[in-house]
Design an enzyme around this catalytic site. Sequence first.
Site, PDB file in Angstrom:
ATOM      1  CB  ALA A 140       3.326 -15.019   1.674  1.00 28.97           C
TER       2      ALA A 140
ATOM      3  N   GLY B  32       4.750 -15.633   6.552  1.00 25.40           N
ATOM      4  CA  GLY B  32       5.583 -16.680   5.957  1.00 25.40           C
ATOM      5  C   GLY B  32       7.038 -16.625   6.429  1.00 25.40           C
TER       6      GLY B  32
ATOM      7  CD  GLU C  41       3.061 -19.418   7.968  1.00 25.63           C
ATOM      8  OE1 GLU C  41       3.168 -18.594   7.026  1.00 25.63           O
ATOM      9  OE2 GLU C  41       2.075 -20.148   8.103  1.00 25.63           O
TER      10      GLU C  41
ATOM     11  CD  GLU D   9       0.112 -15.139   8.340  1.00 22.57           C
ATOM     12  OE1 GLU D   9       0.033 -14.816   9.544  1.00 22.57           O
ATOM     13  OE2 GLU D   9       1.099 -15.744   7.878  1.00 22.57           O
TER      14      GLU D   9
HETATM   15  N1  COA Z   1       4.658  -8.671   0.681  1.00 22.64           N
HETATM   16  C1  COA Z   1       4.965  -7.812  -0.316  1.00 22.64           C
HETATM   17  N2  COA Z   1       5.660  -6.682  -0.132  1.00 22.64           N
HETATM   18  C2  COA Z   1       6.051  -6.400   1.118  1.00 22.64           C
HETATM   19  C3  COA Z   1       5.763  -7.230   2.202  1.00 22.64           C
HETATM   20  C4  COA Z   1       5.029  -8.423   1.946  1.00 22.64           C
HETATM   21  N3  COA Z   1       4.755  -9.313   2.903  1.00 22.64           N
HETATM   22  N4  COA Z   1       6.277  -6.676   3.338  1.00 22.64           N
HETATM   23  C5  COA Z   1       6.875  -5.534   2.948  1.00 22.64           C
HETATM   24  N5  COA Z   1       6.748  -5.363   1.624  1.00 22.64           N
HETATM   25  C6  COA Z   1       7.234  -4.253   0.798  1.00 22.64           C
HETATM   26  C7  COA Z   1       6.367  -3.004   0.958  1.00 22.64           C
HETATM   27  O1  COA Z   1       5.228  -3.092   0.140  1.00 22.64           O
HETATM   28  C8  COA Z   1       7.346  -1.942   0.513  1.00 22.64           C
HETATM   29  O2  COA Z   1       7.445  -1.980  -0.900  1.00 22.64           O
HETATM   30  P1  COA Z   1       7.310  -0.626  -1.789  1.00 22.64           P
HETATM   31  O3  COA Z   1       8.451   0.228  -1.297  1.00 22.64           O
HETATM   32  O4  COA Z   1       7.483  -1.135  -3.181  1.00 22.64           O
HETATM   33  O5  COA Z   1       5.974  -0.068  -1.461  1.00 22.64           O
HETATM   34  C9  COA Z   1       8.682  -2.441   1.062  1.00 22.64           C
HETATM   35  O6  COA Z   1       8.525  -3.856   1.258  1.00 22.64           O
HETATM   36  C10 COA Z   1       9.071  -1.806   2.374  1.00 22.64           C
HETATM   37  O7  COA Z   1       8.010  -2.017   3.298  1.00 22.64           O
HETATM   38  P2  COA Z   1       7.327  -0.843   4.144  1.00 22.64           P
HETATM   39  O8  COA Z   1       5.956  -1.294   4.525  1.00 22.64           O
HETATM   40  O9  COA Z   1       7.428   0.442   3.428  1.00 22.64           O
HETATM   41  O10 COA Z   1       8.287  -0.823   5.426  1.00 22.64           O
HETATM   42  P3  COA Z   1       7.923  -0.326   6.888  1.00 22.64           P
HETATM   43  O11 COA Z   1       9.211  -0.254   7.617  1.00 22.64           O
HETATM   44  O12 COA Z   1       7.065   0.875   6.848  1.00 22.64           O
HETATM   45  O13 COA Z   1       7.023  -1.505   7.514  1.00 22.64           O
HETATM   46  C11 COA Z   1       6.475  -3.805   7.979  1.00 22.64           C
HETATM   47  C12 COA Z   1       7.585  -2.778   7.746  1.00 22.64           C
HETATM   48  C13 COA Z   1       7.131  -5.177   8.060  1.00 22.64           C
HETATM   49  C14 COA Z   1       5.759  -3.493   9.300  1.00 22.64           C
HETATM   50  C15 COA Z   1       5.445  -3.742   6.823  1.00 22.64           C
HETATM   51  O14 COA Z   1       6.171  -3.820   5.602  1.00 22.64           O
HETATM   52  C16 COA Z   1       4.435  -4.850   6.831  1.00 22.64           C
HETATM   53  O15 COA Z   1       3.500  -4.826   7.614  1.00 22.64           O
HETATM   54  N6  COA Z   1       4.583  -5.846   5.925  1.00 22.64           N
HETATM   55  C17 COA Z   1       3.646  -6.913   5.758  1.00 22.64           C
HETATM   56  C18 COA Z   1       3.743  -7.921   6.861  1.00 22.64           C
HETATM   57  C19 COA Z   1       2.705  -9.002   6.718  1.00 22.64           C
HETATM   58  O16 COA Z   1       1.528  -8.770   6.851  1.00 22.64           O
HETATM   59  N7  COA Z   1       3.162 -10.229   6.439  1.00 22.64           N
HETATM   60  C20 COA Z   1       2.318 -11.372   6.310  1.00 22.64           C
HETATM   61  C21 COA Z   1       1.988 -11.604   4.897  1.00 22.64           C
HETATM   62  S1  COA Z   1       0.873 -12.967   4.723  1.00 22.64           S
END
Ligand code: COA
Length: 260
Positions: A66, A112, A115, A135
């Site tokens: 999400a 999400g 999910e 989460e």
């Molecule tokens: N919501 C909003 N933005 C998200 C996102 C999310 N769930 N997951 C990734 N993004 C965005 C990042 O903020 C970043 O945006 P920016 O460039 O504007 O800052 C972009 O996507 C790229 O992500 P980044 O974190 O730089 O990539 P990475 O390769 O370093 O890491 C992940 C990849 C997937 C490990 C990391 O993005 C992450 O942990 N995301 C969240 C996962 C999560 O907790 N999901 C559950 C949500 S309830």
Amino acid sequence: MAYNNLLLEERETTLVITINRPDQLNALNRQTIEEMNKALALADVNPEIRVIIITGAGEKAFVAGADIKEFAAFSVEEGRLLSRSGHKLLFDFVENMSKPVIAAVNGFALGGGLELAMSCHIRIASENAKMGLPEVSLGVIPGYGGTQRLAQLVGKGKALEMISSAAMISSSDALQWGLVNQVVPLSELPITAEELAKKIARNSPAAISSAFRAVLSGYKKGVNGFETEINEFGICFGTGDFKEGTSAFVEKRKPVFSGK
Ligand code: COA
């Protein structure tokens, strides 16, 4: 119908929906959820479409969850509403579609995103995919059906471990745990999903729909899945697909199903 965050492509009887926010790792914001609801509702009533494939744009993510930035400042009431409307518009909606939905998990499927994959009827993952429900690392819980569907797919013990550790698992572990049906190299993911969709499309849409209702009813509290099966089995005898399927068998030809 124009979409800002989705790409739609019809390939014969398959509709491929690509969630297209690659710079945000295809995170599900409100607009994307609403667009998904519209696209799926239209596909469900379109007789030309027999199977739907959902995937993510780019090579990095299916859906990274999400949209955290969108809900970071929400109140208790807004949080509850976010979860409830998500269930209704997307996650329960996908699961209750009358047509098979395949998740082609092409990278991160987190929160999400996992999910959504779990709401689909079938999951095929690429070798590079990583899956998890992180989460609790954000101070929240899975709110789009993850607490229920993960336990249904991998069992209570593994679900509790995945949710409490917030850890990501590899696609080979996901295969071993029963979370995905198949794992293939990323380059083969689209064709593998399409081949499966074509195989499914040769069968009776009406019978598939009935079978899915019977299987899913067994997971609903207070509903007897065996009773649903008996009822749905009977309903099949009144369909054109049943007449066509049985006639084609007797006449030694391939059936042409209308889905009616
Ligand atoms: N919501 C909003 N933005 C998200 C996102 C999310 N769930 N997951 C990734 N993004 C965005 C990042 O903020 C970043 O945006 P920016 O460039 O504007 O800052 C972009 O996507 C790229 O992500 P980044 O974190 O730089 O990539 P990475 O390769 O370093 O890491 C992940 C990849 C997937 C490990 C990391 O993005 C992450 O942990 N995301 C969240 C996962 C999560 O907790 N999901 C559950 C949500 S309830």
